[in-house]
Design a protein around this motif. Sequence first.
Motif, PDB file in Angstrom:
ATOM      1  N   PHE A 169      14.838 -12.521  30.781  1.00 54.53           N
ATOM      2  CA  PHE A 169      13.670 -13.221  30.194  1.00 54.53           C
ATOM      3  C   PHE A 169      13.425 -14.085  30.975  1.00 54.53           C
ATOM      4  O   PHE A 169      12.021 -14.557  31.156  1.00 54.53           O
ATOM      5  N   MET A 173       9.005 -13.262  30.928  1.00 52.25           N
ATOM      6  CA  MET A 173       8.694 -13.930  30.962  1.00 52.25           C
ATOM      7  C   MET A 173       8.637 -15.738  31.046  1.00 52.25           C
ATOM      8  O   MET A 173       9.176 -16.271  30.167  1.00 52.25           O
ATOM      9  N   GLU A 175       6.774 -17.805  31.967  1.00 47.03           N
ATOM     10  CA  GLU A 175       5.744 -18.818  31.679  1.00 47.03           C
ATOM     11  C   GLU A 175       6.724 -19.797  29.965  1.00 47.03           C
ATOM     12  O   GLU A 175       7.498 -20.938  29.804  1.00 47.03           O
TER      13      GLU A 175
ATOM     14  N   ILE B   8       1.355  -8.510  25.413  1.00 40.72           N
ATOM     15  CA  ILE B   8       2.121 -10.044  24.664  1.00 40.72           C
ATOM     16  C   ILE B   8       2.592 -11.382  25.656  1.00 40.72           C
ATOM     17  O   ILE B   8       1.578 -12.325  25.102  1.00 40.72           O
ATOM     18  N   LYS B   9       2.922 -11.218  26.887  1.00 43.56           N
ATOM     19  CA  LYS B   9       2.674 -12.396  27.853  1.00 43.56           C
ATOM     20  C   LYS B   9       1.380 -12.711  27.677  1.00 43.56           C
ATOM     21  O   LYS B   9       1.742 -14.354  27.991  1.00 43.56           O
ATOM     22  N   PHE B  12       0.786 -14.610  25.255  1.00 46.94           N
ATOM     23  CA  PHE B  12       1.832 -16.127  25.227  1.00 46.94           C
ATOM     24  C   PHE B  12       1.558 -16.887  26.391  1.00 46.94           C
ATOM     25  O   PHE B  12       1.544 -18.310  25.710  1.00 46.94           O
ATOM     26  N   THR B  13       0.832 -17.184  27.149  1.00 44.11           N
ATOM     27  CA  THR B  13       0.810 -17.802  28.139  1.00 44.11           C
ATOM     28  C   THR B  13       0.027 -18.354  27.626  1.00 44.11           C
ATOM     29  O   THR B  13      -0.616 -19.741  27.963  1.00 44.11           O
ATOM     30  N   ALA B 355       9.803 -10.141  24.824  1.00 47.21           N
ATOM     31  CA  ALA B 355       9.910 -11.352  24.091  1.00 47.21           C
ATOM     32  C   ALA B 355      11.112 -12.545  23.088  1.00 47.21           C
ATOM     33  O   ALA B 355      10.379 -13.078  22.016  1.00 47.21           O
TER      34      ALA B 355
END
Lengths: 238, 454
Positions: A169, A173, A175, B8-9, B12-13, B355
């Motif tokens: 993760f 992900m 950031e 999704i990434k 979220f950013t 996520a």
Amino acid sequence: MKVHLFIPCLVDQFTPQVGIACLKLLRATGHEVVIPTNQTCCGQPAFNSGFREEAREVAYHFKTIFHDAKIIVGPSGSCISMLKNHYRELGLIFPESVQVFEIVDFLSQYGQSLRFHSSPQRIGIHDACHALRELKLYDQPRELLKRIPGLDLVELNDGQACCGFGGTFSVKMAELSQDMAREKVKTIQAADVDTVVSLDGGCLMNIQSTAEGMGVTLHAKHVVEVLADAMISTGEQA
Amino acid sequence: MEFTPRSIKANFTESLKDFTLRKNLTKATHHTIEKRDALKAAAPDWNKWRDAAAASRRESLLHLDRYLAQFENQFTALGGEVVHATTIEDARSKILDIIKAENGRTVVKAKSMVTEELELATFLNAQDIETWETDLGEFIIQLAGEHPSHITAPAIHKNRQQIAQLLHEKMGVPYTEDPELLTGYARQFLRQKYLDADVGISGGNFIIAETGQVILVENEANIRLSTVLPRIHIAVTGVEKVVPSQQDYANLMRLLPASATGQKMAGYVSALTPGVSGGPERMIVILLDAGRRQMLASEKWEMLACIRCGACLNVCPIFNRGGGHAYGSVYPGPMGSILTPGLSEPGNAPDHAFASSLCGACVDICPVKIPLTKLLLQTRGDVVNTHHKSWDNLAERSVWKSWSLMMRHPGIFRIMRWFGARIPVRFHWGSDARKLPRLAKETFLQQVRDGRFD
């Protein structure tokens, strides 16, 4: 008792001092310690990434290496939980005669003989998610650390919030992970401590690296490092 | 809702930069969690209730057809009608047919996540049937032309100022930040709509097999009005919402308001019972499948035990950073990351399950004990297997294949490490300043092999 020491890959590669601390503590409690030197990894990284076939291959290697172990002890909540809770999801089951412990759990049950010298220091504690929620280790590290005279254990604000590591993760992900880690470092700073302890190699590496990136002086240690430093060795006791 | 794969990434950013969003969201979720924790602490039997609720939900799922048939018998015996819908399109067209057959022109809608799956208000408005959301949060969302960002608090991402501005712009009312006044404006507008409406549409928190009743839980009495004033009532609910008995329902109600909004009891609880005088002329229940039976047959069946309290969203560090919209799906947060791919075609929403840091705070809070992290991990496995032909996936698989080879051959691992330790640069780990730590000079196991501790 004969104890097989499991050193998770991150610990072995990045923080060998944690392994040394485990060995020292286990020997001091009078246990015979076996260290299979061909151990590598429990398989957790691939498992958590959804690559179950590859995870199973590595988990099977682990089981083969530890085939004659009756008690497996290791420093890291998530790796121990992998053995205890997730191997069965891969179809790999330890015989009932095999017991698996996070080292802090083991020491809280079989470490009564440990004696500690005074070590006045303020230390924050971060509850590693899998140690806390999958292994239910909350009181155990606190009780052990409080046996060290002079040690001031500080609870962090929101101490049970995830540090954002989460294995891959933290890469997939990045950031989000980084944002969570920064918040964790900030709560550690706010607690006015420069050492924080936890029960997971991944969390510790994440917190340490993030603190360095933020220019914050911080020592992220496994609980056993603090215990081993303050331990009165048998020679001293005599 | 439309999904943009692999988005999704990026979402979220974007969210991470939105400090207003984060502030609005965490203020609300933390407040709810605090109230929930206080209720739990004051209830010595909480864990007993939780065990009973978990068992009861699984009992329903394990005998789903039996309980659904029992519900249908009871509901129709009382004079209600039951309609089965297999897909979202099927449900939409069946609802539209009912409204058209009754010459319905205006619909008042209660808040319901199942109708969000159908995007029902948008669909009906496009068919020239004037449809209004009557839940205040949903009404705000409808005015804003957005989707709900939370399953129990649809407008949780908005603060008072943003809502004041929206109502001022869209309804032409004077700008005010007074919540009483703002609610008053919405109420005034909606009152007439309840009177005009031919059809009321709601969801269903539970449907009780034993009694043939539909239970609706709310705080604004808008559901009361939507279910009682119009001539026709349509309740749309997922097949998994059936509970065996009133006893089961009573126990679940000990946990639902507490987990959802931190309330001991919700403001209004309605038990829709067909054939009661003063109620609507026709009462119809739409039982929607839309992927549920497919999920029931999978390893992820326990997800259907969900009672939509939203506690897993409130407690999730990822949800609190992204907000519901970042997920780009009807259901966000941990439950949404399992439901979204689980209810849709294989291969849809491939990033949802990733996520998550797998921290497990959701597992601890879930009132019906859904093993969310286990199901997230299973979903990750599904994604990897359904995307086995994509380039991303092939590339990642080759990495894990090599890793596996290395981990099963300690000698190769040692050689690779020897090279790794000689790389002079430190890699950035993920993003900005977090750098991978240096490899230790000697591993612990090397020191053991060297006899350092003999």
